[in-house]
Design a protein around this motif. Structure first.
Motif, PDB file in Angstrom:
ATOM      1  N   VAL A 213     104.442 -25.443  79.347  1.00 58.80           N
ATOM      2  CA  VAL A 213     104.149 -24.996  77.982  1.00 58.80           C
ATOM      3  C   VAL A 213     105.199 -25.585  77.051  1.00 58.80           C
ATOM      4  O   VAL A 213     106.407 -25.431  77.285  1.00 58.80           O
ATOM      5  N   ASP A 214     104.738 -26.268  76.004  1.00 52.10           N
ATOM      6  CA  ASP A 214     105.632 -26.815  74.992  1.00 52.10           C
ATOM      7  C   ASP A 214     105.509 -25.967  73.731  1.00 52.10           C
ATOM      8  O   ASP A 214     104.399 -25.673  73.278  1.00 52.10           O
ATOM      9  N   ALA A 215     106.643 -25.581  73.151  1.00 55.69           N
ATOM     10  CA  ALA A 215     106.640 -24.635  72.031  1.00 55.69           C
ATOM     11  C   ALA A 215     106.227 -25.244  70.702  1.00 55.69           C
ATOM     12  O   ALA A 215     105.989 -24.520  69.730  1.00 55.69           O
ATOM     13  N   GLY A 216     106.134 -26.555  70.613  1.00 54.51           N
ATOM     14  CA  GLY A 216     105.716 -27.174  69.360  1.00 54.51           C
ATOM     15  C   GLY A 216     106.684 -26.898  68.237  1.00 54.51           C
ATOM     16  O   GLY A 216     107.893 -27.109  68.370  1.00 54.51           O
ATOM     17  N   MET A 230     103.730 -16.674  71.113  1.00 57.51           N
ATOM     18  CA  MET A 230     103.168 -17.986  71.436  1.00 57.51           C
ATOM     19  C   MET A 230     102.875 -18.100  72.919  1.00 57.51           C
ATOM     20  O   MET A 230     101.828 -18.613  73.332  1.00 57.51           O
ATOM     21  N   ASN A 231     103.764 -17.601  73.750  1.00 59.91           N
ATOM     22  CA  ASN A 231     103.564 -17.692  75.189  1.00 59.91           C
ATOM     23  C   ASN A 231     102.430 -16.797  75.676  1.00 59.91           C
ATOM     24  O   ASN A 231     101.764 -17.123  76.667  1.00 59.91           O
ATOM     25  N   ILE A 232     102.189 -15.686  75.013  1.00 59.46           N
ATOM     26  CA  ILE A 232     101.047 -14.836  75.378  1.00 59.46           C
ATOM     27  C   ILE A 232      99.742 -15.579  75.100  1.00 59.46           C
ATOM     28  O   ILE A 232      98.800 -15.546  75.904  1.00 59.46           O
ATOM     29  N   VAL A 233      99.691 -16.270  73.949  1.00 57.50           N
ATOM     30  CA  VAL A 233      98.517 -17.114  73.656  1.00 57.50           C
ATOM     31  C   VAL A 233      98.397 -18.212  74.712  1.00 57.50           C
ATOM     32  O   VAL A 233      97.303 -18.502  75.207  1.00 57.50           O
ATOM     33  N   ALA A 234      99.521 -18.810  75.085  1.00 63.92           N
ATOM     34  CA  ALA A 234      99.506 -19.860  76.110  1.00 63.92           C
ATOM     35  C   ALA A 234      99.020 -19.311  77.443  1.00 63.92           C
ATOM     36  O   ALA A 234      98.289 -19.989  78.172  1.00 63.92           O
ATOM     37  N   ALA A 235      99.419 -18.085  77.786  1.00 65.48           N
ATOM     38  CA  ALA A 235      99.000 -17.488  79.053  1.00 65.48           C
ATOM     39  C   ALA A 235      97.483 -17.356  79.123  1.00 65.48           C
ATOM     40  O   ALA A 235      96.859 -17.610  80.168  1.00 65.48           O
ATOM     41  N   GLN A 236      96.877 -16.978  78.008  1.00 66.64           N
ATOM     42  CA  GLN A 236      95.413 -16.862  77.978  1.00 66.64           C
ATOM     43  C   GLN A 236      94.759 -18.226  78.187  1.00 66.64           C
ATOM     44  O   GLN A 236      93.756 -18.351  78.910  1.00 66.64           O
ATOM     45  N   GLU A 237      95.338 -19.261  77.577  1.00 64.85           N
ATOM     46  CA  GLU A 237      94.771 -20.596  77.731  1.00 64.85           C
ATOM     47  C   GLU A 237      95.047 -21.163  79.114  1.00 64.85           C
ATOM     48  O   GLU A 237      94.231 -21.907  79.662  1.00 64.85           O
ATOM     49  N   VAL A 238      96.183 -20.825  79.703  1.00 64.13           N
ATOM     50  CA  VAL A 238      96.466 -21.245  81.075  1.00 64.13           C
ATOM     51  C   VAL A 238      95.373 -20.734  82.009  1.00 64.13           C
ATOM     52  O   VAL A 238      94.822 -21.482  82.833  1.00 64.13           O
TER      53      VAL A 238
END
Length: 386
Positions: A213-216, A230-238
């Motif tokens: 995951v890159d934080a942008g 941001m990481n919670i959103v990333a977790a859903q996309e993962v």
């Protein structure tokens, strides 16, 4: 399944793409090549070729050039050591439970139901007895109230032979719109964009798949709350990308911008996001380095093995056939040629079923012209000169 779910099945020369959408969002994706079926669900009358007590299993000849592995745990009852239960040369009905992938051959089971065993009566080993369900039928059974739209007449007929006719619509025209085409194209890329400039990068290796995951725009920020969101959103996309790409085996996720201690807060959101996966992946927890460990059953090949990463010559060639058919539809009767790198032309020449399907659909042969000056990805479709 939601009333807003729909299954779209796009049939093109050498390839079938299956999309499951919920509220117009892609939630299931499969790409299959009928001339290279993955074999899951296939029934064989196999012949034992080698018993391996050290591996607690046996190798079976399924058909000419195809060998499968039968674990001792997949023997029919009564339970006995593999060396006592089998002998070389024995004919044994089996079903493929895991496709060949990762350089390993298919895995099979001998625990069959009576109707499956009946198919082996009178057959001579080794022999293919019956093909398993394709991706469209599997998804249709899993999403048992979702309507199905396909542009393939044979596909529609096959689905109607197994499902309620009222669910299936044969559409005369493309069933993938531009947005869905783009979504499938993105599945061939290792990078997945997230809101705010964040992203995922997916790295398959022979041993495991790593997801970074890159934080942008948040990179370098000390706002821990924003990083956590941001990481919670990333977790859903993962979790979504694992399903869409059919990632399996060991999966490690490296979230961004949080200390190892603060990453504990991501365990519950990631576990919840994984719950909708029909294969039931397990979140094993977090390593001492702060990496999330996931294990997911291996059944069908992951998408990166089907397409190649980067896409193989065959993948690009089949995409070119699909584009050529679209151009034929827009300009009926126009003779076309495909100018491409020699390796792409060779890949298509080795898939005559795909070229035959194109010829039948277009009413004429697509001329293949190798050009040594072109690289993969630089192919072009042209009107055939008079």
């Amino acid at each position: 399944m939601s009333r807003d779910a729909v299954i779209r099945v796009s049939v093109s020369p050498g390839e079938v793409r299956v999309a499951g959408l919920v509220d117009d969002r892609l939630e299931a994706a499969w790409i299959e090549r009928p001339f290279q079926p993955d074999g899951v669900g296939d029934l064989y009358l196999a012949r034992v070729s080698a018993i391996s007590p050290a591996m607690s299993g046996a190798f079976l000849t399924l058909s000419e050039g195809l060998t499968g592995f039968l674990p001792e745990s997949e023997l029919p009852p009564p339970r006995r050591p593999i060396a006592k239960a089998l002998q070389d040369g024995l004919a044994l009905p089996v079903r493929v439970t895991r496709a060949a992938q990762g350089g390993k051959g298919p895995r099979v089971t001998a625990r069959l139901k009576p109707p499956e065993l009946a198919l082996a009566e009178g057959a001579r080993a080794p022999a293919l007895l019956k093909r398993g369900d394709d991706a469209a039928l599997r998804l249709a059974r899993a999403w048992d109230d979702a309507p199905i739209i396909t542009d393939g007449a044979a596909m529609a007929a096959g689905l109607r032979a197994n499902l309620d006719h009222g669910r299936i619509t044969l559409h005369h025209g493309a069933v993938f719109d531009a947005e869905l085409e783009e979504a499938f194209a993105e599945l061939a890329s290792p990078r997945v964009a997230l809101p705010g400039g964040a992203s995922l990068t997916i790295h398959p290796t022979p041993a495991l798949t790593a997801i970074d995951v890159d934080a942008g725009s948040l990179a370098g920020s000390r706002d821990g709350v924003a990083h956590e969101r941001m990481n919670i959103v990333a977790a859903q996309e993962v979790a979504r990308q694992i399903r869409l790409r059919n990632l399996a085996g060991a999966i490690l996720v490296d979230f961004a911008g949080l200390s190892v201690r603060r990453r504990d807060a991501l365990v519950a959101p990631l576990a919840e996001a994984l719950q909708g996966d029909p294969l039931g992946p397990q979140l094993l927890g977090m390593t001492r380095l702060g990496l999330m460990e996931i294990v997911r059953p291996r059944i069908h090949p992951p998408l990166h093995e089907v397409l190649g990463l980067p896409p193989t010559a065959l993948t690009l060639g089949l995409a070119a056939l699909r584009q050529a058919l679209r151009e034929v539809s827009a300009r009926p009767g126009t003779p076309l040629r495909l100018v491409a790198a020699p390796e792409l032309v060779q890949a298509l020449a080795a898939a005559p079923q795909a070229l035959d399907t194109y010829r039948l659909a277009a009413g004429r042969t697509l001329v293949l012209l190798p050009d040594r000056e072109l690289r993969l990805g630089e192919e072009r479709i042209e009107e055939l000169p008079a």
